[in-house]
Structures are given as structure tokens and as C-alpha cells.
Design a protein around this motif. Structure first.
Motif, PDB file in Angstrom:
ATOM      1  N   LEU A  11      18.009 -59.908 -45.954  1.00 32.29           N
ATOM      2  CA  LEU A  11      19.269 -60.636 -46.140  1.00 32.29           C
ATOM      3  C   LEU A  11      19.049 -62.149 -46.106  1.00 32.29           C
ATOM      4  N   LYS A  12      18.159 -62.595 -45.217  1.00 33.07           N
ATOM      5  CA  LYS A  12      17.887 -64.047 -45.162  1.00 33.07           C
ATOM      6  C   LYS A  12      17.235 -64.517 -46.459  1.00 33.07           C
ATOM      7  N   VAL A  13      16.399 -63.667 -47.020  1.00 26.54           N
ATOM      8  CA  VAL A  13      15.773 -64.027 -48.302  1.00 26.54           C
ATOM      9  C   VAL A  13      16.843 -64.088 -49.396  1.00 26.54           C
ATOM     10  N   LEU A  14      17.714 -63.060 -49.438  1.00 29.41           N
ATOM     11  CA  LEU A  14      18.758 -63.029 -50.467  1.00 29.41           C
ATOM     12  C   LEU A  14      19.723 -64.198 -50.312  1.00 29.41           C
ATOM     13  N   ALA A  15      19.851 -64.702 -49.090  1.00 28.07           N
ATOM     14  CA  ALA A  15      20.747 -65.841 -48.834  1.00 28.07           C
ATOM     15  C   ALA A  15      20.048 -67.182 -49.025  1.00 28.07           C
ATOM     16  N   GLY A  16      18.786 -67.144 -49.411  1.00 35.20           N
ATOM     17  CA  GLY A  16      18.076 -68.410 -49.655  1.00 35.20           C
ATOM     18  C   GLY A  16      17.778 -69.191 -48.389  1.00 35.20           C
ATOM     19  N   LEU A  17      17.652 -68.474 -47.257  1.00 36.38           N
ATOM     20  CA  LEU A  17      17.345 -69.162 -45.996  1.00 36.38           C
ATOM     21  C   LEU A  17      15.865 -69.066 -45.661  1.00 36.38           C
ATOM     22  N   VAL A  18      15.213 -68.099 -46.272  1.00 35.54           N
ATOM     23  CA  VAL A  18      13.797 -67.844 -46.047  1.00 35.54           C
ATOM     24  C   VAL A  18      13.186 -67.590 -47.428  1.00 35.54           C
ATOM     25  N   PHE A  19      11.991 -68.093 -47.649  1.00 32.86           N
ATOM     26  CA  PHE A  19      11.398 -67.961 -48.985  1.00 32.86           C
ATOM     27  C   PHE A  19      10.123 -67.139 -48.917  1.00 32.86           C
ATOM     28  N   CYS A  20      10.024 -66.178 -49.843  1.00 32.98           N
ATOM     29  CA  CYS A  20       8.914 -65.225 -49.799  1.00 32.98           C
ATOM     30  C   CYS A  20       7.605 -65.847 -50.251  1.00 32.98           C
ATOM     31  N   GLN A  21       6.507 -65.313 -49.729  1.00 37.25           N
ATOM     32  CA  GLN A  21       5.180 -65.760 -50.155  1.00 37.25           C
ATOM     33  C   GLN A  21       4.848 -65.177 -51.519  1.00 37.25           C
ATOM     34  N   ALA A  22       5.421 -64.002 -51.837  1.00 37.01           N
ATOM     35  CA  ALA A  22       5.173 -63.405 -53.152  1.00 37.01           C
ATOM     36  C   ALA A  22       6.472 -62.807 -53.676  1.00 37.01           C
ATOM     37  N   GLY A  23       6.577 -62.728 -55.013  1.00 39.50           N
ATOM     38  CA  GLY A  23       7.758 -62.148 -55.637  1.00 39.50           C
ATOM     39  C   GLY A  23       8.754 -63.213 -56.061  1.00 39.50           C
ATOM     40  N   THR A  24       9.777 -62.771 -56.781  1.00 45.05           N
ATOM     41  CA  THR A  24      10.770 -63.732 -57.279  1.00 45.05           C
ATOM     42  C   THR A  24      12.176 -63.246 -56.961  1.00 45.05           C
ATOM     43  N   LEU A  25      13.068 -64.203 -56.843  1.00 49.23           N
ATOM     44  CA  LEU A  25      14.488 -63.904 -56.637  1.00 49.23           C
ATOM     45  C   LEU A  25      15.291 -64.718 -57.646  1.00 49.23           C
ATOM     46  N   GLU A  26      16.184 -64.016 -58.352  1.00 51.21           N
ATOM     47  CA  GLU A  26      17.108 -64.698 -59.248  1.00 51.21           C
ATOM     48  C   GLU A  26      18.522 -64.441 -58.764  1.00 51.21           C
ATOM     49  N   ALA A  27      19.349 -65.478 -58.803  1.00 52.82           N
ATOM     50  CA  ALA A  27      20.758 -65.307 -58.471  1.00 52.82           C
ATOM     51  C   ALA A  27      21.570 -65.912 -59.602  1.00 52.82           C
ATOM     52  N   PHE A  28      22.473 -65.128 -60.157  1.00 51.05           N
ATOM     53  CA  PHE A  28      23.333 -65.598 -61.241  1.00 51.05           C
ATOM     54  C   PHE A  28      22.489 -66.230 -62.358  1.00 51.05           C
ATOM     55  N   GLY A  29      21.370 -65.564 -62.631  1.00 49.20           N
ATOM     56  CA  GLY A  29      20.531 -65.997 -63.747  1.00 49.20           C
ATOM     57  C   GLY A  29      19.648 -67.195 -63.450  1.00 49.20           C
ATOM     58  N   GLU A  30      19.736 -67.708 -62.221  1.00 52.13           N
ATOM     59  CA  GLU A  30      18.892 -68.864 -61.885  1.00 52.13           C
ATOM     60  C   GLU A  30      17.854 -68.478 -60.837  1.00 52.13           C
ATOM     61  N   GLN A  31      16.664 -69.015 -61.004  1.00 58.64           N
ATOM     62  CA  GLN A  31      15.594 -68.794 -60.047  1.00 58.64           C
ATOM     63  C   GLN A  31      15.995 -69.380 -58.682  1.00 58.64           C
TER      64      GLN A  31
END
Ligand SMILES: Nc1ncnc2c1ncn2[C@@H]1O[C@H](COP(=O)(O)OP(=O)(O)OP(=O)(O)O)[C@@H](O)[C@H]1O
Ligand SMILES: [Mg+2]
Length: 247
Positions: free
Chosen positions: A50-70
Motif C-alpha cells: 500500500l505504501k508503494v501504491l501510495a507513492g510513499l516508498v519506492f521499489c528497487q525493481a519493477g514499475t508503477l503507473e498511476a493514471f497512465g503516468e510513471q
């Protein structure tokens, strides 16, 4: 549009202090209007996800897009991109004290509005509306530090709702609440869901997941997604639940 992918995570891996694994190659989509339960035993990685999905913690690997934006540490360093993301995705922490830090509840509610650049009149309107919805109008002048857990929970939810995000992430929403506050919270989640909000709910409570979600993912104790279930009914898949140490 209902059904559009709002959040898309691909191959997320996260280790605390680069040592302690919390997520291993986690991929998932969150679609507009759905309610997704994130299930898993203690320590499986739900809160981290959840913290990753909320942009509070950033992963060492992989990508997250929200509303089409990285979404990454770099993209969120841009003030406009950050405000855009924060107005779209909000996290309610398990522990309300983690998101209440001002002298009064009212100031905590103003904080998010200020982050979004809302003017004073709009901020006031939002606070009045959200305080009414959560039944905390009489708490606005109180110090968050002196509230009961149930009151603090309502105030913490308020700090997120004033920002009116499309996607609401709830970490163990009913943990430690008394029966009456639990009932209130379940009704609130049902109301948010019925109003078309997109919800992601981390829990190890299978009944809560079945009652409030359209589908679920299960995190294993080694931090991977071991099952995607189409419907809460599929939670009867005992094998996956047993493997995840949930039954
Ligand atoms: N700040 C931290 N430093 C080091 N390791 C951490 C930290 N926070 C979490 N972890 C580790 O990351 C893993 C995932 O933890 P996380 O809190 O995401 O799990 P969870 O599924 O939310 O558990 P719970 O059901 O107990 O809330 C665990 O092994 C935990 O020990
Ligand atoms: Mg947790």
C-alpha cells in the motif's frame, strides 16, 4: 471509465534497508470502480504494498503507473506531478497517529488541501463536508493527540477524504476498533464503494474481504502474489489460503 486500469504495478520488489524482503516481483492492476482486497499473513507485505501504491516508498525493481503516468521518486519530485498524484491516490494508515501531526484536527484536514493548492473557501467547504460525513465536526478544534482511537481513525480518514482521491487505500481498516466503530467503518467503506470510489483494502480478515471486495490478491509469506481470485466467493480456495497461512 469504470473498468479502466488506474494503477498498474509490474514486477515490484522491495527490500527494507536493501536487506529485508517485503515484496517479491509483485504485479497487479487496480481498475476504476473496483474494490480489491490485498490478503496475506502478518509480515507478507500488505502494508509495504500500500505504501508503494501510495507513492510513499519506492521499489528497487519493477514499475508503477498511476493514471497512465510513471510513479517514481524522480517523477514525484516534480511539484505538479506530485500534486496530481496525491489528489488521485490516498492512503489511510493502520495507525491513525501516523497521519495526525498538527495541533488541531482542523489543521490536519487543512494540510492536505494546502498540498493540493486549494484556496481558503474551497478548503473550508471540503472540511465541512468531510467532517459532516465522518461525524467529526465537534472534534475539529481538538488536539489529535487527545482523541480516542476511534475518533482518531475518523480524523485520519478525514485527512485523506478532503483530498477527494479517486483511489483510496486502506491498511487494516478495522484493526483495534470496537464493535460500534467497526460497524461504522464497514458502512463507510460500503458507502464509498457504492459511490464509485476505487478501493484497495489490505486485511487478513477474510470476512471483511468477502463483504467489501470484488476480488482479491493473496500475498504469500515469501512476499509474492500467490493467487488472484475473481470473486470473494473464490476465497473458498482453501489451498491458497492455507499456503498463505490465513486459515
Ligand atoms: N521499517 C522496516 N524495516 C525493516 N523491515 C521491515 C520494515 N517494515 C516492514 N518490514 C518487513 O517487511 C516485511 C513486510 O512487512 P509489512 O509490514 O509490509 O507486512 P504486512 O503484511 O503489512 O504485515 P501485518 O499483517 O503484520 O501488518 C516483513 O518481513 C517486515 O518484517
Ligand atoms: Mg501491515
Amino acid at each position: 471509465m469504470p473498468g479502466d486500469v488506474l494503477l498498474s504495478a509490474d514486477g515490484l520488489s522491495y527490500r527494507y534497508l536493501d536487506r529485508y524482503p517485503a515484496l517479491e516481483s509483485v504485479s497487479l492492476d487496480v481498475r476504476e470502480g473496483e474494490s480489491l482486497a490485498v490478503l496475506g499473513a502478518n509480515g507478507s507485505g500488505k502494508s509495504t504494498l500500500l505504501k508503494v501504491l501510495a507513492g510513499l516508498v519506492f521499489c528497487q525493481a519493477g514499475t508503477l503507473e498511476a493514471f497512465g503516468e510513471q510513479v517514481s521518486e524522480e517523477t514525484l519530485a516534480d511539484h505538479a506531478a506530485n500534486a496530481r498524484f496525491r489528489s488521485r491516490v490516498g492512503l489511510v494508515f493502520q495507525d491513525p497517529a501516523a497521519q495526525l501531526f498538527s495541533a488541531t484536527v482542523s489543521e490536519d484536514l487543512q494540510f492536505g488541501c494546502r498540498q493540493l493548492g486549494l484556496d481558503r473557501a474551497k478548503t473550508q467547504r471540503r472540511i465541512t463536508e468531510v467532517a459532516g460525513m465522518l461525524g467529526i465536526a465537534d472534534l475539529l478544534d481538538r488536539s489529535p493527540a487527545h482523541l480516542s482511537l476511534g475518533q482518531a481513525k475518523r480524523a485520519a480518514i478525514g485527512t485523506v477524504l478532503v483530498m477527494s482521491p479517486h483511489v483510496l487505500l486502506f491498511d487494516e481498516p478495522t484493526a483495534a476498533l470496537d464493535p460500534r466503530t467497526t460497524t461504522w467503518l464497514l458502512a463507510l467503506l460500503a458507502q464509498l464503494r457504492a459511490s464509485g470510489r476505487t478501493l484497495v483494502i489490505a486485511t487478513h480478515d477474510l470476512e471483511l474481504a468477502a463483504a467489501l471486495s470484488d476480488r482479491s490478491i493473496i500475498l504469500s509469506e515469501d512476499h509474492q502474489v500467490i493467487a488472484h481470485t475473481a470473486t470473494p466467493r473464490a476465497l473458498a480456495d482453501q489451498q491458497a489460503l492455507t499456503a498463505a497461512n490465513l486459515t
